[in-house]
Write a protein that holds these residues in place. Structure first.
Motif, PDB file in Angstrom:
ATOM      1  N   ASP A  57       0.798  -1.226   0.000  1.00  0.00           N
ATOM      2  CA  ASP A  57       0.000   0.000   0.000  1.00  0.00           C
ATOM      3  C   ASP A  57       0.831   1.277   0.000  1.00  0.00           C
ATOM      4  O   ASP A  57       0.287   2.362   0.175  1.00  0.00           O
ATOM      5  N   ARG A  59       2.553   4.484  -1.265  1.00  0.00           N
ATOM      6  CA  ARG A  59       2.155   5.400  -2.341  1.00  0.00           C
ATOM      7  C   ARG A  59       3.367   6.207  -2.757  1.00  0.00           C
ATOM      8  O   ARG A  59       3.676   7.236  -2.166  1.00  0.00           O
ATOM      9  N   THR A  69      -1.461   2.923  -4.977  1.00  0.00           N
ATOM     10  CA  THR A  69      -0.470   2.172  -4.222  1.00  0.00           C
ATOM     11  C   THR A  69       0.490   1.456  -5.173  1.00  0.00           C
ATOM     12  O   THR A  69       0.239   1.351  -6.382  1.00  0.00           O
ATOM     13  N   LYS A 108      -1.353  -9.885  -0.804  1.00  0.00           N
ATOM     14  CA  LYS A 108      -1.504  -8.549  -1.387  1.00  0.00           C
ATOM     15  C   LYS A 108      -0.875  -8.467  -2.771  1.00  0.00           C
ATOM     16  O   LYS A 108      -1.412  -7.828  -3.675  1.00  0.00           O
ATOM     17  N   VAL A 170       0.329   4.617   6.213  1.00  0.00           N
ATOM     18  CA  VAL A 170      -1.013   4.108   5.936  1.00  0.00           C
ATOM     19  C   VAL A 170      -1.839   3.993   7.203  1.00  0.00           C
ATOM     20  O   VAL A 170      -3.047   4.218   7.203  1.00  0.00           O
TER      21      VAL A 170
END
Length: 707
Positions: A57, A59, A69, A108, A170
């Motif tokens: 995640d 960025r 992301t 993920k 995050v």
């Protein structure tokens, strides 16, 4: 003056030397993440990412307004370009040893994204080691390597503002100010890093993929000004001996050779400083009458309670030796300071070395033992060849950029000070007199009040070579414990009986097929209605655990049969009884019976452990470094008291058994009644377990700070 000694030598201190068409130094995470965010969409054939840690995640483009992301960026590129393949290789870390990492990264990256994204966790390393190489290769044409992982807490600007909202992670927390360096390479040097990745991938997965057939076009971002062009680049590695692969110590040798070749100065930025052989090499140069100046730029303190109460103490002792050797006043040790960062000092994470402005190295290796022979590392080095003035100027400008950042001044002022002063230390000191909000401050080598810490033995906390698991356990055992002949014979007979019974049971009886939760559950279920069901179950649990039947399986079986409440109580009782009995057996047998190591040093370490006995046992219950029975035997033969052992066992096992009970109960309920409410309760239990783990981490950190 004679020609300087050539430092880089393939086969000795580097793996390969390859040409790079363009090279750029990326100082701090904002520069690296911005460039990476720019070039990732340019890859058409292949993206290779080797990491110690990675976060799906993250960025990369957040400061520029792009909220996508890393996982989303890669997934979009794979859908857009049908010939593109992404390979990601991340260290297969221990979840219990680092609560700050992302849960289920393989889900993920590996399951939620495109099928052409291959994400693997690399566990092909010795016990306790890690894969610490951090590099990215795009289309075998452009590469980035250094100390920065693509994960949380790395992004920061040169200014290191204390409350920069762009460092918000995050989870909503604000990351610590962070200084690091990465290097960008274009050309054959990048394709060589791809070769390194493919070999790592083959070892980790038993799978291979071929080099690209067609040469890729340039991916160099137009807004990135190169610092060098058409220069030779060396790649140095550390690889521990493992399976049939030999040890590689190019990183260590390159440090030693560069130190030996220095004439004027050695400038070092590094996260750690706990390597005795590097320290000794620097001491030898300081003792020379006309040796080089040595400038160390280290963090005020490392990150995390464990590191601060172990590695930082080792660092102090080495720096004290270094200062004692500075007979000619050629040593300066600093840390980066900012007035508005008094309570949260800059996390200096860089791994940089510059020698005489004719040699520079940037990589993943720390100045600790692990980086010399235990963890995998990858460093990039460039040396001025045949008086290449432009390369030397680029190295000097890079070093001056680093110094100017830490001093809060400009590169021009650093350059002017160096022209006016006789040497580098004097130029830094002259600029320090002008410091206001930011500076390089002298790092005092003073031991903290809480020096007597259980984790300051350098052979264990910062190993140089792979550790034999048996030696790791027995390292903590005390000196020989006298036994009466009768007791010794009884202890040996008991041990032989246990081992013989275990071998016979697993090989000649149906017991070998019973190591399944269903079978153990059925066996306990048949006893449930008998009058002595509870004591028999507890006794059976204790005996099975002593015979090395997996304790977790026994716990789950008890919970399934007796329910979450009573099942957890019976399981905890059985585990406790088994632990105490095995402890007593180890106490009776003594260290020699367990093949311990002799010597007074081991005895002193064991006595130090005894002063922290409860915390030690809690730790090994939460982080099982060896089988349950082995831990109990070793504890019994050590200086840890029975009282501390019993208390530590109860405190260490209760949270885990409670969590297993709740989770097992909720899973059963969800399977039997998959209603939204039961599913929600299951999710709440999982979230609660995560929260409890985080809370325990905070409590341990607070305990360590207060003591």
């Amino acid at each position: 003056m004679s020609t300087p000694t050539r430092i880089l030598k393939p086969g000795r201190n580097c793996w390969r030397i390859r040409r790079a068409e363009r090279v750029a130094f990326l100082v701090d995470g904002a520069d690296y993440f911005h460039v990476l965010h720019t070039v990732l969409p340019l890859a058409r054939l292949q993206i290779l990412i080797s990491s110690w840690d990675i976060y799906s995640d993250i960025r990369l483009g957040a400061p520029q307004g792009d909220k996508r992301t890393l996982a989303e960026v890669l997934d979009k590129q794979l859908h857009k370009h049908r010939h593109l393949h992404v390979y990601m290789l991340n260290w297969d870390f221990s979840r219990l040893l680092d609560m700050g990492r992302e849960w289920l990264p393989i889900y993920k990256f590996g399951w939620k994204t495109h099928a052409r994204l291959k994400f693997k966790l690399d566990s092909h390393h010795p016990l306790g080691a890690s894969h610490h190489q951090k590099f990215v290769v795009l289309d075998e044409r452009l590469a980035f390597s250094g100390g920065l992982d693509i994960t949380r807490g790395r992004w920061d600007t040169l200014e290191h503002h204390p409350h920069d909202v762009r460092r918000k992670q995050v989870d909503g927390t604000l990351g610590r100010p962070y200084h690091d360096v990465q290097i960008a390479l274009e050309g054959d040097a990048a394709s060589t890093l791809a070769d390194l990745f493919r070999e790592r991938w083959r070892r980790a997965t038993d799978q291979e993929f071929n080099p690209l057939d067609e040469p890729a076009t340039s991916l160099w971002p137009p807004n990135l000004e190169p610092d060098m062009q058409q220069v030779e680049v060396a790649i140095s590695r550390t690889e521990p001996a493992y399976d049939d692969y030999r040890e590689v110590r190019e990183v260590e040798q390159l440090y030693l050779d560069a130190i030996a070749a220095a004439r004027d100065f050695i400038y070092i930025e590094n996260q750690f400083y706990t390597c005795p052989q590097i320290n000794q090499a620097l001491i030898q140069r300081l003792l020379e009458e006309n040796g080089p100046q040595i400038i160390l730029n280290l963090p005020l303190e490392t990150e995390g309670w464990l590191s601060q109460n172990s590695l930082d103490i080792i660092r102090v002792r080495l720096l004290q030796d270094l200062r004692q050797a500075d007979r000619h006043g050629r040593l300066a040790i600093y840390y980066p300071w900012k007035k508005d960062l008094e309570t949260i000092p800059i996390n200096l994470h860089a791994k940089v070395m510059v020698v005489d402005d004719r040699f520079v190295r940037i990589g993943s290796s720390n100045l600790n033992n692990r980086s010399m022979g235990f963890d995998t590392e990858c460093d990039i080095a460039i040396e001025v060849k045949r008086d290449n003035v432009k390369v030397g100027q680029a190295i000097r400008h890079f070093r001056q950029r680093l110094v100017s950042e830490h001093l809060g001044t400009s590169v021009d002022k650093v350059a002017n000070a160096e022209q006016q002063q006789s040497d580098m230390i004097n130029s830094i000191e002259s600029l320090r007199e002008q410091c206001n909000e930011r500076c390089l401050m002298p790092l005092e080598a003073v031991l903290p009040k809480y020096e007597d810490n259980i984790l300051t033995d350098i052979d264990l906390i910062d190993p140089e070579q792979p550790i034999n698991p048996e030696s790791l356990l027995y390292h903590y055992l005390p000196a020989k414990k006298p036994l009466f002949p009768g007791k010794r014979i009884l202890a040996w007979l008991t041990a032989i009986l246990l081992l013989s019974t275990l071998a016979a049971a697993w090989n000649f009886t149906p017991l070998g097929q019973w190591l399944e939760v269903e079978r153990v559950t059925h066996m306990i279920e048949t006893l449930r209605n008998y009058p002595l069901a509870v004591p028999v179950t507890i006794a059976g649990f204790a005996i099975a655990a002593m015979l090395m039947v997996p304790v977790t399986m026994l716990i789950i079986a008890c919970i399934i049969v007796f329910g979450a409440g009573w099942g957890a109580i019976y399981a905890l009782t059985g585990a406790f009884v088994s632990a105490v009995l095995t402890y007593l057996l180890g106490n009776l047998m003594g260290r020699d019976a367990l093949k311990g190591l002799a010597g007074g040093r081991v005895n002193r370490i064991s006595q130090r452990l005894a002063r922290h006995g409860v915390m030690t046992i809690i730790f090994v219950r939460i982080v099982p470094v060896a089988p349950f029975t082995v831990i109990n035997l070793v504890a019994g033969a050590s200086h840890i008291s029975l009282r501390d052992f019993m208390l530590g066992t109860l405190l260490g096992m209760t949270p885990g058994i409670t969590a297993i009970a709740l989770l097992t109960d909720r899973i059963q309920a969800t399977i039997n009644n998959p209603e939204p409410s039961t599913v929600l309760l299951l999710l709440l239990v999982v979230v609660g377990m995560l929260g409890l783990g985080y809370l325990l981490t905070r409590l341990m950190r607070r305990h360590n700070t207060e003591h």
